[in-house]
Each structure stands twice: as structure tokens, then as C-alpha cells.
Design an enzyme around this catalytic site. Structure first.
Site, mmCIF file in Angstrom:
data_model
loop_
_atom_site.group_PDB
_atom_site.id
_atom_site.type_symbol
_atom_site.label_atom_id
_atom_site.label_comp_id
_atom_site.label_asym_id
_atom_site.label_seq_id
_atom_site.Cartn_x
_atom_site.Cartn_y
_atom_site.Cartn_z
ATOM 1 N N SER A 7 7.967 -41.745 62.464
ATOM 2 C CA SER A 7 6.574 -41.800 62.921
ATOM 3 C C SER A 7 6.578 -42.385 64.315
ATOM 4 C CB SER A 7 5.732 -42.681 62.000
ATOM 5 O OG SER A 7 5.633 -42.103 60.730
ATOM 6 N N HIS B 196 -6.195 -37.878 60.292
ATOM 7 C CA HIS B 196 -4.838 -37.574 59.836
ATOM 8 C C HIS B 196 -4.746 -36.056 59.694
ATOM 9 C CE1 HIS B 196 -1.638 -37.875 56.498
ATOM 10 N NE2 HIS B 196 -1.067 -38.320 57.592
ATOM 11 N N ASP C 32 10.455 -41.058 53.078
ATOM 12 C CA ASP C 32 9.159 -40.662 52.540
ATOM 13 C C ASP C 32 9.340 -39.405 51.696
ATOM 14 O OD1 ASP C 32 6.470 -40.729 52.106
ATOM 15 O OD2 ASP C 32 5.933 -39.728 53.980
ATOM 16 N N ARG D 173 -8.913 -42.963 61.849
ATOM 17 C CA ARG D 173 -7.709 -42.266 62.284
ATOM 18 C C ARG D 173 -7.771 -40.900 61.626
ATOM 19 N NH1 ARG D 173 -1.983 -42.064 59.668
ATOM 20 N NH2 ARG D 173 -3.143 -42.845 57.903
ATOM 21 N N ASN E 72 -1.886 -37.775 64.331
ATOM 22 C CA ASN E 72 -2.926 -38.778 64.124
ATOM 23 C C ASN E 72 -3.707 -38.963 65.410
ATOM 24 O OD1 ASN E 72 -2.180 -39.787 61.369
ATOM 25 N ND2 ASN E 72 -0.241 -40.070 62.454
ATOM 26 N N GLU F 132 11.737 -39.782 57.571
ATOM 27 C CA GLU F 132 10.561 -39.513 58.414
ATOM 28 C C GLU F 132 10.564 -40.447 59.616
ATOM 29 O OE1 GLU F 132 6.788 -38.846 56.597
ATOM 30 O OE2 GLU F 132 5.667 -39.825 58.193
ATOM 31 N N TYR G 62 11.701 -44.141 58.243
ATOM 32 C CA TYR G 62 11.704 -44.554 56.840
ATOM 33 C C TYR G 62 11.924 -43.368 55.917
ATOM 34 C CZ TYR G 62 6.742 -43.051 56.545
ATOM 35 O OH TYR G 62 5.571 -42.337 56.550
ATOM 36 N N GLU H 218 4.078 -37.658 63.242
ATOM 37 C CA GLU H 218 4.997 -37.993 62.155
ATOM 38 C C GLU H 218 5.811 -36.747 61.846
ATOM 39 O OE1 GLU H 218 2.628 -39.038 58.726
ATOM 40 O OE2 GLU H 218 1.028 -39.766 60.010
ATOM 41 N N HIS I 268 2.850 -34.505 60.766
ATOM 42 C CA HIS I 268 1.436 -34.847 60.865
ATOM 43 C C HIS I 268 1.099 -35.368 62.249
ATOM 44 C CE1 HIS I 268 1.495 -35.562 56.214
ATOM 45 N NE2 HIS I 268 1.748 -34.318 56.545
#
Lengths: 68, 525
Positions: free
Chosen positions: B120, B260, B113, B258, B176, B118, B111, B4, B174
Site C-alpha cells: 500500500s 475506496h 492480505d 476516503r 484511495n 500487498e 503486508y 494498493e 485499489h
């Protein structure tokens, strides 16, 4: 911070330590050294040409709202 | 795994525009670029059914009343003109809708954020694909920026793939990772913490300035290190923890968690990004099988920051047992353990291995060896070294101290996503940064999903039946068919199903959503 983590900088301020760091410059007399130097000059000239004008104002104006 | 990226967003010459509104314009611009919005008749709504941001991996749920408002990411953001007016800042009313969310044809999500756009990435199965679809996001962002620049009446918007404004604000990139749920969370914390404090040697993006507000003098390895204040925790916007405990699996919760990861820097360097995902996945595999090195830092948060500030790699860091190790030594311990682990399970075998582990181990070793002998020789691979080398060249030519604003500008403009302005891209164009992927491969990934995860299903649904897709999330796609009054929600809880192998023929032989859903639900695929 743990004392060990600072032992190597105890005799300098941070600023001095950073400024004393040898810069990665090539040997002055060699041909490859001169080629590398002109390569660097050319690179920095190119970047001079794209850098935003008025660095101080541009950097000051870059203000973000919070994020993750 | 997946990535992300929250982009820094800026309108040069003015700070008067509302950042959330600007971010909606980025999403809107990309929707016009792809035509997906026109097809769907509106933004693709996000399906929040399975979002659970207050579930803590340590086994409890934070009461909503005690959570920070920024943690409530499972409700549709109410973005109205009135709310933006409350936040303050200028908007342009006739510029277009307040578009908050898109699901892309490549399986990604774009989207708004926390006042940043952002991207993802879609789910991928290996580190090279993680680099590929993360870099694809930079092309998505670039396409939006180009469109905005060509739209009369809109302010020019710059996007930066970095993590701080150097004025106390940080925004994340980030990672994941899917893990079996049976791995005890305390093992994850103990196995990962020393690794996370030191992996920045390979994947730090470099930063001019120290402290959260950047007022301290000098260079440091990581963009993010100074913003971390805790060892373990649920928050991502305040009291940021080295290990984040958000427990939203976006998959079958009994089987998976998951992980993160919020500690990483956004990377433009492909080698740094590759090592970030590749080495972390290997360490997680070791933790799962009990083969991670047994190391415990005396003070992880202080060490994280000390490592970041020590770009000459001269310091040692105190362990809980009273001994001390250099950051590079800690990385060597992880590498040696990973080599033994992979040799034992066969994953690094040149012929019969998984095709990725051997390459990650070889690159990891090459970079650690270089850090130990001649770090500057890694300037074509490791992002912080590439940035430092450029800064040092400027300092040498113009005799600049670290407080010179041009160095701060170089740090910022390094991450401008436009190839004609971004300094990373300038070095890439000159052949000074190593490519792991061709420009064509990245451009392809901006359009097409990975074929070996459920992202294939999501991306194909958007590409082929977009007008009938009214919502989607990581683990669902929601259809609205003209012939049916009820919406049809297709769960995609298994990350490794919905692949091309399993659904490709079904997509290729179903001319419309009606036929596709009919056959899917009848189990005829």
C-alpha cells in the site's frame, strides 16, 4: 445484455469477429515497412527467449487463492 | 491519494506451498533486505485502533455477525503454524518467522492480505506521485523476490502485478481518494458510475480470456471487469461492487471520507496509471462541485463488461433515458466537463494553475483522440493496447488462434515484476513504452517518502527511530521509549500535516526518539 450492445456482432460469432480483425502489419513494399517488420521479428525473437517453457503447463499451474 | 497492489504469487512447477505462508516470506525477505526488522526486533505491528471496515458510507454499520469473515480486516490476523496447517499446503519450518506486516521507510505498508503480498503506497497529493510510489512498490516486491531466490532452502517465488489467475479468482489493486465528508454519497455513485464503466479504455491492463474463469474466447480490455456483480456495496471479496462503500477515513472522520476504489486494474504502464489517478481525481472534484456530466447507464454492470469485451470500440451502450452512447463518447463527455470545470476554477491555467490538472487534461484528450482515430498508435501509452499489439504480432507470426496457450502465457508473463522476465519490462527496455518517470526517480521513491503528506512523518520515524517504533498505521505512529513504561501513540489524523515543511527540521535536529518525542510533545517544532 441490451440488444444495442450486440448489434454489430450479430452476423458473426465472437471467435470469427476476433479472427477477422486486420492485424497491424505495415505496408509490404516500403522501406520503413521492412524496417518495422524486422523490428517486430527481433522483438518476438527476444520474447521467445524469455517466455516460460511449456506454456500450457505453466499457465495451468498459476492458481491463486482469493483476494479483494 | 494512494494505491494498493495485491500481487499474484506463484512457485513455478509446484502448487503445494501454502499461499499465505509464501506471502509471509515475501514480507520477511524485504525486512531482511532493509534491516528494519533487525532494528525493531520484530515486525512493525499494525495499529488497528481506527480501522472500521464495516462502516458503510451510505450511513450505517454492518453487524459483525452478518459480515463475511474476509471483511473483518480490523483484527490482527492470527497467523500461527497451526492455522496455516489448517489451510493446507506445504511450509518450511526453519525458513523464518511468519511475518505479516511492515511499515516501510518510504511511508508505505507491506503486508499479507488474503493470501497475497500487498503493497500500500504512502499518501501522495498528485497523480504523478501516485504513479511514482506505486511503481516503487514493484521495486520493493522485486527486492523481496531477488532475496528469496538467493536464499538456499526457499522455493523460488514469482510475483505478478495482475488481477486474475484466469481460473475464477481475482485480487485487487485499489485506489484511495480523500474527499470532504459533506459530499453526499449518492452524488458520488451517480457521478462516478458511468466514468468507472468506461475509464478502462485508458487504464485497462488487457486480458486474454472472458468470464471469471477465463474460459470464454478472446481478448478484453480489463482484467477486473468480469468479476464485478453489483453497482454499490461494502464487500470487496464477494459480490464486488462498482462503487465500494467502505467508510474508513483513516483521518479526521468529521471532515473526510476516503473513497475506496476497487474497480481498477493493476497498471505497469505509467501513462495508464497516471490517467487512472489523474482523471478519477478530476471527476471526484467535479462531483464535489456539482459539475459532473449528467449521465445514467441503464445497466452499469452489463455495460462495464460489454465495454471491456468491445476492444474494437464498435458498440454503443444504453442509457437510462433510452438513448445510447459509445464508451468513448461517454469519456469525451467527462473530459469536456472537466475542461470547463478546470478552466472555471483556474486549476488548469498554465501559469497560475495547480501544476497537474493541465497535464492530465492534455493527456486525457490526446488518448481519447487516439482511441477515436488509430488506437494501435497508442501502444506505447495505453496498457491494454500495448498488450494487444504484442499478442496480435504473435498471432500474425505463428498463425495462432486465441485459445493458444502461448497467448495466455504472454498475458500472464506480461506482469512478471522481474525486468528480465516481465514482457512489459521488455518493451520498456526497448523504448516501446513511454516513461513518465526515470528509473532513478522510482528507485528513490522505494527508499524515501513523499515530502508533502503525513507519509513523510511515518517514513522518517521508521528510518530514523525504527528501533523505538513498535507500531504504526495510516493515522498513528506508536513509540516505545526505554525511559517510559507506557507506549506513546502519536496520532496523524490530518493527511496534509507531518510534512517535511512542518517536521523536517525537528527530525534533522533530534538525534534519537527520546529527543524527538520530547520536542514534538512540547510543541517546540
Amino acid at each position: 445484455m441490451a440488444s444495442q450492445e450486440q448489434k454489430n456482432v450479430s452476423s458473426h460469432t465472437e471467435e470469427e469477429q476476433l479472427d477477422e480483425t486486420p492485424l497491424p502489419t505495415p505496408a509490404p513494399d516500403s522501406e520503413s515497412g521492412q524496417a518495422a517488420t524486422s523490428g517486430v521479428d527481433e522483438l518476438l525473437d527476444e520474447i521467445d527467449g524469455v517466455l516460460e517453457t511449456n506454456a500450457e503447463e505453466f499457465v495451468r499451474g498459476f492458481v491463486q487463492k482469493g483476494g479483494q | 491519494m494512494g494505491a494498493e497492489t495485491e500481487y499474484g504469487i506463484h512457485t513455478p512447477g509446484t502448487n503445494t506451498f501454502n499461499a499465505t505462508w509464501l506471502s509471509t516470506q515475501v514480507v520477511h525477505a524485504y525486512s531482511l533486505e532493509t534491516g528494519h526488522r533487525a532494528a525493531a526486533g520484530g515486525e512493525t505491528r499494525w495499529d488497528y485502533t481506527d480501522e472500521d471496515p464495516l462502516a458503510d458510507a451510505r450511513g450505517w454499520v454492518v453487524p459483525r455477525g452478518e459480515a463475511h469473515p474476509s471483511q473483518l480486516t480490523d483484527v490482527e490476523p492470527e497467523l500461527t503454524a497451526a492455522q496455516i496447517a489448517l489451510e493446507g499446503g506445504e511450509t518450511i519450518d526453519h525458513a523464518g518467522p511468519l511475518m505479516m506486516n511492515m511499515v516501510l521507510g518510504n511511508g508505505a505498508r507491506l503486508y499479507v492480505d488474503h493470501a497475497h503480498p500487498e503493497y500500500s503506497s504512502p499518501e501522495v497529493t498528485n497523480p504523478l506521485d501516485a504513479v511514482r510510489w506505486d511503481a516503487a512498490g514493484d521495486l520493493v516486491a522485486l527486492a523481496a523476490v531477488r532475496r528469496i531466490a538467493a536464499t538456499p532452502g526457499l522455493p523460488a517465488i514469482n510475483l505478478y502485478k495482475n488481477n486474475t489467475d484466469n481460473k475464477s479468482v481475482s485480487y485487487g489493486s485499489h485506489e484511495n481518494y480523500l474527499m470532504p465528508r459533506q459530499v453526499p454519497f449518492k452524488d458520488i455513485v451517480s457521478g462516478l458510475t458511468p466514468f468507472f464503466a468506461t475509464r478502462q479504455l485508458m487504464c485497462g491492463a488487457g486480458r486474454v480470456g472472458r468470464g471469471q474463469d477465463g474460459s470464454g474466447t478472446g481478448f478484453q480490455i480489463s482484467q477486473r471487469a468480469d468479476f464485478f456483480e453489483a453497482e454499490v456495496g461494502l464487500e470487496t471479496t464477494i459480490r464486488r461492487p462498482i462503487i465500494n462503500t467502505r467508510d474508513e477515513p483513516h483521518a479526521t472522520a468529521e471532515k473526510y471520507r476516503r473513497l475506496h476504489v476497487i474497480i481498477g486494474d493493476a497498471n505497469l504502464s505509467q501513462v495508464s496509471n497516471y490517467l487512472k489517478f489523474g482523471t478519477t481525481a478530476l471527476v471526484l472534484d467535479m462531483i464535489e462541485h456539482g459539475t459532473a456530466p449528467d449521465l445514467k447507464l441503464a445497466d452499469p454492470v452489463a455495460t462495464l463488461q460489454a465495454v471491456s469485451h468491445d476492444w474494437e470500440l464498435s458498440r454503443t451502450h444504453r442509457l437510462a433515458d433510452g438513448s445510447s452512447l459509445g464508451a468513448l463518447d461517454i469519456q469525451w463527455r467527462y473530459l469536456e466537463a472537466a475542461k470547463a470545470h478546470a478552466a472555471a476554477n483556474g486549476s488548469s491555467h498554465p501559469d497560475t494553475g495547480d501544476g497537474h490538472t493541465a497535464a492530465v487534461l492534455a493527456r486525457w484528450e490526446q488518448v481519447l483522440a487516439g482511441l477515436g482515430s488509430d488506437p494501435m498508435a497508442l501502444a506505447g501509452q495505453v496498457e491494454w493496447i500495448a498488450k494487444l499489439k504484442l499478442l496480435q504480432q504473435y498471432r500474425a507470426r505463428d498463425n495462432m488462434g486465441w485459445k493458444d496457450p502461448r497467448l495466455a502465457l504472454i498475458d500472464l508473463q506480461w506482469s512478471d515484476i522481474r525486468p528480465e522476465k516481465g514482457l512489459y519490462y521488455k518493451l520498456l527496455q526497448r523504448g516501446a513504452m513511454e516513461r513518465l518517470l526515470s528509473d532513478e526517480a522510482i528507485a528513490h521513491a522505494a527508499q524515501q517518502p513523499p515530502e508533502d503528506t503525513r507519509a513523510y512523518f511515518r517514513g522518517q520515524c521508521i528510518q530514523r527511530y525504527g528501533p523505538n517504533v513498535v507500531g504504526a498505521s495510516w493515522d498513528s505512529v506508536i513509540f516505545e521509549l526505554p525511559s517510559q513504561r507506557r507506549l506513546q501513540r502519536i496520532p496523524t489524523k490530518e493527511p496534509l500535516r507531518g510534512t517535511r515543511e512542518l517536521t523536517g527540521v525537528l527530525f534533522e535536529t533530534s538525534p534519537d526518539a527520546e529527543a524527538f518525542l520530547g520536542r514534538l510533545l512540547a510543541g517546540s517544532h
